[in-house]
Motif scaffolding. Sequence first.
Motif, PDB file in Angstrom:
ATOM      1  N   UNK A 303      -9.726 -17.052  17.065  1.00  0.00           N
ATOM      2  CA  UNK A 303      -9.209 -15.805  17.475  1.00  0.00           C
ATOM      3  C   UNK A 303      -9.851 -14.682  16.308  1.00  0.00           C
ATOM      4  N   UNK A 304     -10.028 -13.346  16.673  1.00  0.00           N
ATOM      5  CA  UNK A 304     -10.401 -12.307  16.084  1.00  0.00           C
ATOM      6  C   UNK A 304      -9.448 -11.060  16.304  1.00  0.00           C
ATOM      7  N   UNK A 305      -9.485 -10.328  15.085  1.00  0.00           N
ATOM      8  CA  UNK A 305      -8.650  -9.116  15.266  1.00  0.00           C
ATOM      9  C   UNK A 305      -8.915  -8.192  14.184  1.00  0.00           C
ATOM     10  N   UNK A 306      -8.249  -6.847  14.218  1.00  0.00           N
ATOM     11  CA  UNK A 306      -8.196  -6.070  13.113  1.00  0.00           C
ATOM     12  C   UNK A 306      -6.783  -5.573  12.849  1.00  0.00           C
ATOM     13  N   UNK A 307      -6.425  -5.657  11.441  1.00  0.00           N
ATOM     14  CA  UNK A 307      -5.294  -5.373  11.163  1.00  0.00           C
ATOM     15  C   UNK A 307      -5.077  -4.059  10.253  1.00  0.00           C
ATOM     16  N   UNK A 308      -4.152  -3.119  10.468  1.00  0.00           N
ATOM     17  CA  UNK A 308      -4.268  -1.927   9.528  1.00  0.00           C
ATOM     18  C   UNK A 308      -2.873  -2.170   8.538  1.00  0.00           C
ATOM     19  N   UNK A 309      -2.778  -1.901   7.397  1.00  0.00           N
ATOM     20  CA  UNK A 309      -1.646  -1.806   6.600  1.00  0.00           C
ATOM     21  C   UNK A 309      -1.493  -0.205   6.452  1.00  0.00           C
ATOM     22  N   UNK A 310      -0.316   0.155   6.653  1.00  0.00           N
ATOM     23  CA  UNK A 310       0.105   1.689   6.597  1.00  0.00           C
ATOM     24  C   UNK A 310       1.135   1.764   5.755  1.00  0.00           C
ATOM     25  N   UNK A 311       1.191   2.171   4.301  1.00  0.00           N
ATOM     26  CA  UNK A 311       2.285   2.091   3.426  1.00  0.00           C
ATOM     27  C   UNK A 311       3.076   3.522   3.941  1.00  0.00           C
ATOM     28  N   UNK A 312       4.196   3.104   4.163  1.00  0.00           N
ATOM     29  CA  UNK A 312       5.197   4.230   4.674  1.00  0.00           C
ATOM     30  C   UNK A 312       5.941   4.522   3.234  1.00  0.00           C
ATOM     31  N   UNK A 313       6.529   3.792   2.566  1.00  0.00           N
ATOM     32  CA  UNK A 313       7.514   3.777   1.206  1.00  0.00           C
ATOM     33  C   UNK A 313       7.133   2.432   0.396  1.00  0.00           C
ATOM     34  N   UNK A 314       6.831   2.780  -0.760  1.00  0.00           N
ATOM     35  CA  UNK A 314       6.581   2.051  -1.735  1.00  0.00           C
ATOM     36  C   UNK A 314       7.511   1.832  -3.124  1.00  0.00           C
ATOM     37  N   UNK A 315       8.439   2.692  -2.809  1.00  0.00           N
ATOM     38  CA  UNK A 315       9.508   2.791  -3.803  1.00  0.00           C
ATOM     39  C   UNK A 315       8.894   3.662  -4.934  1.00  0.00           C
ATOM     40  N   UNK A 316       7.967   4.669  -4.770  1.00  0.00           N
ATOM     41  CA  UNK A 316       7.554   5.535  -5.769  1.00  0.00           C
ATOM     42  C   UNK A 316       6.212   4.994  -6.789  1.00  0.00           C
TER      43      UNK A 316
END
Length: 493
Positions: A303-316
Amino acid sequence: MASKLLVGTAAAALVFAPAQADTLREALVEAYTTNPVLTGQRESLKATDALVEIARAGGRPTVTGTVSVTRDISQSGVFQRTSQGPFLNGRVDLNMPIFQGGTVRNDIKAAKERVEAGRATLRAVEGDIFVEAVSAYMDVIRDRAVVALNQNQVDVLGTNFEANSARFEIGDVTRTDVAQSEARLRLAESRLATAIGNLEASEENYRRVIGSVPGELAPPPPLPPLPETADQAVQIALADNPDLIAFARQAEAAGYDVGSAMGTRLPTLTANANGQYLNTLAGDVGGNPFTDQSNPRTATSTGVGVSARIPLFQGGLPSARVARARALEGQAYEQLIATERAVISNARSAFARHEAALRAIEANEVAVQANALALEGARLERSIGNRSVLFVLDAEQEALQSQVDLVTARRNAYVTGFQLLNAMGQAEADDLGLDGGPLYDPLGNYRNVSNTWWDWSGGEQNMLNSTRTVQPTEQPANPVVDAELLEDVTERP
């Protein structure tokens, strides 16, 4: 002016060195190759060099393989199989970072700046060690001369005391004259003992800095030309002083750290690929999750793919990192200004001390000549009864003190001149032209560790370059530092 002074120093500083003697250049070469502070700083720079590759690794692909052997305990539904295993499962995952929010780029730039700072710090340590070596060398020469002068004074006063004692027996001098002669002799013996103690301390400091017990030491060579004014010295120092360069680079690196911390707020994008292999080691697989029973014993998938990590909230956490990075950046620039102040002060102070030492030499040379004439006259006048014994003793003490002051002033002129060179960034091996083999190349290790993609590299075990100064008679029965242990460490693969 400095060259003229130091030619005089070489010719007349200390006439106690024989034709064949250890030279200052040889002492500096030994310190350059074996001083543990300097060799340790080289190892520190090697560790800093690796920071660049550590930062680059954050933007490179990673490949991870996993292998497992499992056995089913219970089965139901679509995962029900005719065999409970064991099953061999192999998987390979490839991940390629595409965008990391700028953290990798800034980390690499910061690491490169720190490498430049580390090189400048190595230059600074090198100059400081040479200043220590020059001071230690000149201290031994000075203290040996002072011991010789005081020994001569003891011999002279001893002869005077014996003569006055004999003259007292025939009534030519009084008991007071004899007492004064004895008192000056005992004071001279006290000064000689102090001078011997100072010499022993200087020789031990020489052994600490340079790495060997001093033999007979030759007069030092002239120093390179020095600036004519303090302003010129400051101008050169502000352009070439390695400490100032190091802190400037550290401040630049701290700025990139701020950018890296800000990047943790941004999304990241990663491309990935994977492959998986399943083998039923015992019997057929009924309900194989990878294939539709075409091969009941094995199954594969890719399998192949692309993943995005979008930080919404990281506790400051990102805000705290940015705040910390900004504070450290501010600290780095404040340290840069403090270092600039110190460089200016050190350059002006060294220049002033050097000028003072030059003037002291001129004055003490005249004083030595004048006191020699005064002593000769006092002895002559004493022989015809126009001067007292105390007057002659005072003249002898003044003659001795002027000679000691001259030797000290010559030592101070050389050492302060070298300190001025160091403040200007001109007291390093390249500047001194040492003849002891190839100079250390700080770029060599950097080239060795640059663009290292292979996980199993990492260089060889570094050998111990510094030398121990423990004498056989000084070795305790249960030493903390064992020579055999050090050999084992350096020979470890």
